[in-house]
Design a protein around this motif. Structure first.
Motif, short mmCIF file in Angstrom:
data_model
loop_
_atom_site.label_atom_id
_atom_site.label_comp_id
_atom_site.label_asym_id
_atom_site.label_seq_id
_atom_site.Cartn_x
_atom_site.Cartn_y
_atom_site.Cartn_z
N VAL A 35 1.86 0.31 1.81
CA VAL A 35 0.74 0.64 2.70
C VAL A 35 -0.59 0.28 2.01
N SER A 36 -0.56 -0.74 1.17
CA SER A 36 -1.77 -1.15 0.45
C SER A 36 -2.79 -1.74 1.41
N GLU A 43 -0.21 -5.33 10.80
CA GLU A 43 0.95 -5.51 9.94
C GLU A 43 1.63 -4.17 9.66
N ALA A 44 0.83 -3.13 9.40
CA ALA A 44 1.40 -1.81 9.12
C ALA A 44 2.17 -1.28 10.32
N GLU A 45 1.65 -1.49 11.51
CA GLU A 45 2.33 -1.04 12.72
C GLU A 45 3.62 -1.82 12.95
N TYR A 76 12.68 8.02 1.68
CA TYR A 76 11.60 7.11 2.06
C TYR A 76 10.30 7.58 1.42
N PHE A 77 9.47 6.62 0.99
CA PHE A 77 8.10 6.95 0.61
C PHE A 77 7.22 5.72 0.80
N GLU A 78 5.90 5.95 0.85
CA GLU A 78 4.93 4.88 0.99
C GLU A 78 4.12 4.75 -0.28
N TRP A 79 3.76 3.53 -0.61
CA TRP A 79 3.05 3.29 -1.87
C TRP A 79 1.91 2.31 -1.66
N ALA A 80 0.92 2.44 -2.52
CA ALA A 80 -0.20 1.48 -2.61
C ALA A 80 -0.55 1.39 -4.10
N GLY A 81 -1.84 1.64 -4.44
CA GLY A 81 -2.17 1.71 -5.86
C GLY A 81 -1.57 2.94 -6.51
N GLU A 108 8.75 7.52 12.63
CA GLU A 108 7.94 7.23 13.81
C GLU A 108 6.81 8.23 13.97
N ALA A 109 7.04 9.45 13.52
CA ALA A 109 6.04 10.51 13.70
C ALA A 109 4.94 10.47 12.64
N ARG A 110 5.13 9.71 11.58
CA ARG A 110 4.15 9.68 10.51
C ARG A 110 2.90 8.91 10.93
N PRO A 111 1.71 9.40 10.58
CA PRO A 111 0.49 8.63 10.83
C PRO A 111 0.48 7.36 9.98
#
Length: 263
Positions: A35-36, A43-45, A76-81, A108-111
Motif C-alpha cells: 500500500v505504498s 491500482e490499490a482498488e 494478511y497484512f499491508e505494508w509500505a515504508g 473487502e471491509a477494510r478501508p
C-alpha cells in the motif's frame, strides 16, 4: 554476512514462546500487500478487488480441497515504508467456500489508504515472524508479496530474504507493472533476483488492470497446491538486477527522517 545473521536472529526471536501447533494444514500462507504511495487509488482498488475475487473463486477453493489435508491457514497484512499492526488479519482456516468468502469479506471491509515508503525487507521480516504465532502446522510456509516498486526504505532486501529462506520459508512475488517506471527497469526481474526465494519460488507480473484478479488467483492456486509453476512465470533466468536500485534512486533517503512513516 553479519547483517544476514542479525536478521536471522531477529526473525527467530520469540520462537520459544510461539503458540503450540494444534492443527495440520497443507500450507501456512501470509499475504503481504503493498500500500505504498506509488500505488495510486485506482491500482490499490484493483489490487484489493483482485484478492477478494481470487479468494472467492471456485478454482481457488477446489485447489484448497484437493490438498492432502483439504485446508490451509491464511493471514494478511499491508505494508509500505512501515507496517501498521491494525492492517493485520490474524490466522484463519480455509477449508471450503464459506471460509474463503468470510476471509474475503474481511479484506473487502477494510478501508483503502496508501502510505509513504517501500520496505520489502520490512514486509519479509514482519511476515516471517507471523509464523511463530501461528497455531497451525503447515507442510509449507509461504509469504506472498505484491509490490509495484523496489525496496527503498529500511534494511536492504536480500539479507531479509536470505534470513527468511534460511528458516524454510518460501517467498513468492506479484510484480505490479501497470504503470512501470523506466528508472528501475523490469520489476519482475528485480523481484526474481532480489525478493523471491526458497524451493519453487516464482514471480508473476501484472501489466494490465484487467489481468489482476486472474494473476492473483493463479498465484494462490500455485501456492496452495504446491505445483511446479510453468517456466514462463519463473523469472530466475531473467536479466540481472541491482538489488539496491531503490535505495540508489532515493539519494539521502535513508539518512532523512520521515516521521509520518513511523505513525
Amino acid at each position: 554476512m553479519l547483517t544476514t545473521l542479525a536478521l536471522l536472529m531477529s526473525l527467530t526471536a520469540g520462537a520459544e514462546i510461539a503458540a503450540t501447533s494444534t492443527e495440520d494444514v497443507d500450507v501456512e500462507l501470509v499475504l503481504a500487500v503493498d500500500v505504498s504511495g506509488s500505488m495510486d487509488l485506482e491500482e490499490a482498488e484493483v489490487q484489493r478487488a483482485g484478492y477478494v475475487e481470487a479468494l472467492r473463486h471456485p478454482e481457488f477453493v477446489d485447489a484448497v480441497r484437493d490438498g492432502l489435508t483439504g485446508r490451509i491457514a491464511i493471514s494478511y497484512f499491508e505494508w509500505a515504508g512501515t507496517i501498521r499492526d491494525n492492517s493485520y488479519i490474524s490466522w484463519r482456516i480455509i477449508s471450503g467456500p464459506e471460509d474463503a468468502s468470510a476471509f474475503a469479506a474481511l479484506l473487502e471491509a477494510r478501508p483503502i489508504a496508501t502510505r509513504r515508503g517501500t520496505s520489502i525487507s520490512g514486509a519479509i521480516a514482519y511476515g516471517a515472524k507471523l509464523f511463530d504465532a501461528s497455531p497451525y502446522s503447515g507442510m509449507r510456509r509461504v509469504i506472498d508479496i505484491s509490490g509495484d516498486g523496489p525496496n527503498n526504505f529500511g534494511a536492504p532486501v536480500t539479507p531479509a530474504r536470505d534470513a527468511a529462506t534460511a528458516l524454510g520459508i518460501i517467498i513468492n512475488g506479484l510484480a505490479i507493472m501497470i504503470r512501470p517506471s523506466a528508472a528501475y527497469g523490469s520489476l519482475d526481474d528485480y523481484y526474481s533476483n532480489c525478493v523471491i526465494g526458497g524451493p519453487g519460488a516464482f514471480v508473476l507480473p501484472v501489466q494490465e488492470p484487467e489481468d489482476f484478479s486472474v494473476a492473483i488467483r493463479r498465484k494462490l492456486i500455485l501456492e496452495v497446491s504446491g505445483a511446479e509453476p510453468p517456466t514462463r512465470v519463473v523469472s530466475a533466468a531473467g536479466q540481472p538486477a541491482d538489488c539496491m536500485m531503490g535505495e540508489k534512486l532515493r539519494p539521502g533517503y535513508m539518512e532523512r527522517y520521515y516521521p509520518e512513516l513511523d505513525r
